[in-house]
Every structure is written in structure tokens, then in C-alpha cells.
Design an enzyme around this catalytic site. Structure first.
Site, PDB file in Angstrom:
ATOM      1  N   CYS A 158      48.727  38.492  39.904  1.00  0.00           N
ATOM      2  CA  CYS A 158      48.199  37.606  39.509  1.00  0.00           C
ATOM      3  C   CYS A 158      47.246  36.787  39.712  1.00  0.00           C
ATOM      4  CB  CYS A 158      49.030  36.685  38.190  1.00  0.00           C
ATOM      5  SG  CYS A 158      48.207  36.007  36.695  1.00  0.00           S
ATOM      6  N   CYS A 161      46.428  33.050  38.413  1.00  0.00           N
ATOM      7  CA  CYS A 161      47.612  32.235  38.178  1.00  0.00           C
ATOM      8  C   CYS A 161      47.964  31.695  39.457  1.00  0.00           C
ATOM      9  CB  CYS A 161      49.216  32.889  37.796  1.00  0.00           C
ATOM     10  SG  CYS A 161      48.599  35.021  36.988  1.00  0.00           S
ATOM     11  N   ASP A 162      47.947  32.231  40.275  1.00  0.00           N
ATOM     12  CA  ASP A 162      48.012  31.975  42.011  1.00  0.00           C
ATOM     13  C   ASP A 162      47.255  31.579  42.789  1.00  0.00           C
ATOM     14  OD1 ASP A 162      51.007  32.117  40.692  1.00  0.00           O
ATOM     15  OD2 ASP A 162      51.052  33.695  40.991  1.00  0.00           O
TER      16      ASP A 162
END
Ligand code: NAP
Length: 333
Positions: A158, A161-162
Site C-alpha cells: 500500500c 499507507c507507507d
């Protein structure tokens, strides 16, 4: 009131709803919707608004796949785009406005042979006259030995997200579809370089995303190559790739590896309960009906062709209308 399902005594659950229970039992619903992506939320807006007592069991991350998406530019009504989590928050709010009960939990088991249907989570059980399966799909794994070891330690599924954890680092993205190119483009905001490793020399991604990626000076494509291994001490420091034509192996220095190679339907819990195809997608007929009367499916859990937020929402709407009609016919019999 305490309800017992298969010897499972339910004292008090964390369910809060605005509707009066249709049969006086706290844990009984007209519709239980499993999954909270665009399909599940849209269906719940329709069923709640139609005054059906509706429970959405959202999974551990409410909002589904769009919670890990950056800018959504193709969802009608947002001329300047909207980010995925924001869109999902609006859908949830809209559904709650009509009285949907939201439960953040994972369904661990279902029993579609009983009437009403039974739906179990780790700590509770629910019954329902109808069920909508809208559990979506999850990212496909590479299947290499080191994948698990480095997951969350530089290996991610992701970018949204990261991505911010990889500032000024060399990043590798694997895949040749829309997700891979969208993530690669997004990751150029953070990374020093972004290399897209693809197993063929032809991208599956849409032309517009291809053009954007080709024009981006930070993105380099490595064709006909597979990821063989991930190396590092405590976190990813390099990725071993192999040329599929020459079998030549090469080490790419990288602080991060983003896997973007498609998805698998989230249907493990429904195996043996509804008909699935050979890839595990729920089989539907006549709109959103499954082979079990009263159990419906909508979104990426059955649709491997379109897989868009807007089509999932459309399927959610269709399912809600199918459910409403099915319940009213059943109850007037
Ligand atoms: P996808 O279209 O299925 O693409 C998966 C990619 O990963 C393919 O290029 C495939 O290679 C590669 N791949 C699969 N298994 C692999 C493996 N084991 N090792 C290495 N590579 C592997 O999946 P997606 O990109 O996640 O997209 C899914 C759907 O969502 C699509 O319909 C897409 O259009 C849609 N989507 C749309 C947007 C948007 O419109 N903004 C954004 C994201 C996704 P091959 O090409 O060789 O098969």
C-alpha cells in the site's frame, strides 16, 4: 434480550442501531452486509433508507480498498478529485444518517443453511433474513520466501499507507497494471528513484496512467523481470530480480518494495456456503443473487472485470434493490 446461536450465548454486543429490531431480538437484522467498501456502504444506504434493519460488519479496516488509495479522479461528482479515505468516510456517514448499524469486526464463520442466516464474528453472533457479501478482494502476494519476513519492514502492499516512510530512498514497484503505475507515480513524491519491475514488456495499465508514468523522470521501467528475493538486515536493502528471457539475476539497491500485482477475492469464509468460481470469486446470477436464496453479492468479491469504485457502488445499489424486493416478496407469501 439474550440470543443463542449454535450454543453461542450473546450477552451484550457492541452493536448500536437506530432501528427498532424487526423481531425484538437485538442481534437479528433484516440485512447483514459483510464488508464496507463502496458496494457494502452503497447497499446499506439503500436498505437503511428503505427502513430495513441493517448491520454492516466492516472488517478490521472499515472502508475497504479505497482506504489505501490516493486521489480518486474518476468518481462522478468530484470535479477536482477526492482522496479515497475521505470518499469512504462520506459514504459511511451517509449510511449512518439513515440508521445503519456499523460494527468493526471480522466475520469468522457463516451458516447459510439455517433460516434465519447466522453470521459469527470472533466474539458475537448475528442472525439475518438476508445477507450481502461485499468483502471485496485483497492484494495478491508475490509468493517468494522472504515476502513474509520483510512485510512491514520495507515491503508494502500500500503506497498510500507507507509511501511517506520512504523519503529520498530508492523504491521498487512490482506489477504492470493500473495499481502499479498509480502507486509508482505517487511514490515519486517521496522516493529518490522509482523502478517499476514488470514480468513482460507490455503494460496492462490504462493508457493515461502509462503516459503519466513514462513522462515522469523519476520512474524507470525494468521489463521482462521477476522478483526472486528480498534482502536486508532488519529491513529491505535490496531486491534480487531475474530477467525472464536471459535468466540473468541482478541486485537492485532499494529501501522499499511495493507489491502491486492484483488481488484475490476475500471469500475464504464463504467456501462451502455459496458457489464460488475456480478463482474464488462469488458466482452471481440474475443481478446480484447467489445460489442461496436470500444471499446476495456485490462488488470486487464477484466482479473481477470492472473493479472500479463506481461499479462496486452500482452493484451495491443493485443488491440492495434485489434484497428489498426479495424480502418483501418473501414476507408477503
Ligand atoms: P491487474 O490489472 O490484475 O494487474 C496486475 C499486474 O500484476 C499485471 O501487470 C500482472 O502481470 C502483474 N502480476 C500478476 N501476478 C504477478 C506475479 N505473481 N508476479 C509479478 N507480476 C504479477 O491488477 P491492478 O493493477 O491491481 O488493477 C486491478 C483493477 O483495478 C483493474 O481493473 C484496474 O483497471 C483497476 N484500477 C483502476 C485504477 C484507476 O482507474 N485509477 C487504479 C487502480 C486499479 P501481467 O500483465 O503479465 O498479467
Amino acid at each position: 434480550m439474550t440470543l443463542s446461536v449454535d450454543g453461542f450465548d450473546i450477552e451484550k454486543t457492541n452493536v448500536k442501531g437506530n432501528h427498532t429490531p424487526s423481531n425484538g431480538e437485538d442481534n437479528h437484522f433484516d440485512v447483514v452486509i459483510i464488508g464496507s467498501g463502496p458496494a457494502g456502504y452503497t447497499a446499506s444506504i439503500y436498505t437503511s433508507r428503505a427502513k430495513l434493519r441493517t448491520l454492516v460488519i466492516s472488517g478490521s479496516l472499515p472502508g475497504g480498498q479505497l482506504m489505501t488509495t490516493t486521489e480518486v479522479e474518476n468518481y462522478p461528482g468530484f470535479p477536482n478529485g477526492i482522496n479515497g479515505p475521505e470518499l469512504m468516510m462520506y459514504m459511511q456517514e451517509q449510511s449512518e444518517r439513515f440508521g445503519t448499524t456499523m460494527l468493526i469486526d471480522e466475520v469468522t464463520r457463516v451458516d447459510f443453511n439455517s433460516k434465519p442466516f447466522k453470521i459469527f464474528t470472533g466474539s458475537s453472533a448475528y442472525t439475518s433474513d438476508s445477507v450481502l457479501i461485499s468483502t471485496g478482494a485483497t492484494p495478491r502476494k508475490l509468493g517468494i520466501k522472504s515476502e513474509q519476513e520483510f512485510s512491514g519492514k520495507g515491503l508494502s502492499y500500500c503506497a498510500t499507507c507507507d509511501g511517506p516512510f520512504f523519503k529520498n530512498q530508492d523504491i521498487v514497484v512490482v506489477g504492470g497494471g493500473d495499481t502499479a503505475l498509480e502507486e509508482a507515480t505517487f511514490l515519486t513524491k517521496f522516493g529518490k528513484t522509482v523502478k517499476v519491475v514488470h514480468r513482460r514488456d507490455n503494460l496492462r495499465a490504462s493508457k493515461i496512467l502509462q503516459e503519466r508514468a513514462f513522462e515522469n523522470p523519476k520512474i524507470e521501467f525494468i521489463w521482462n523481470s521477476s522478483i526472486m528475493n528480498v534482502k536486508g538486515d532488519k529491513k529491505v536493502s535490496s531486491v534480487v530480480i531475474k530477467n525472464t528471457n536471459t535468466d540473468e539475476e541482478k541486485n537492485l539497491e532499494a529501501g522499499g518494495l511495493f507489491v502491486a500485482i492484483g488481488h484475490e477475492p476475500n471469500t475464504a469464509v464463504f467456501k462451502g456456503q455459496v458457489d464460488l468460481d475456480e478463482k474464488g470469486y462469488v458466482l452471481v446470477k440474475n443481478g446480484t443473487r447467489t445460489n442461496i436464496e436470500g444471499v446476495f453479492a456485490a462488488g470486487d468479491v464477484h466482479d473481477f472485470k470492472y473493479r472500479q469504485a463506481i461499479t462496486a457502488a452500482g452493484f451495491g445499489c443493485m443488491a440492495a434493490l434485489d434484497i428489498e424486493k426479495w424480502l418483501s416478496e418473501k414476507r408477503s407469501r
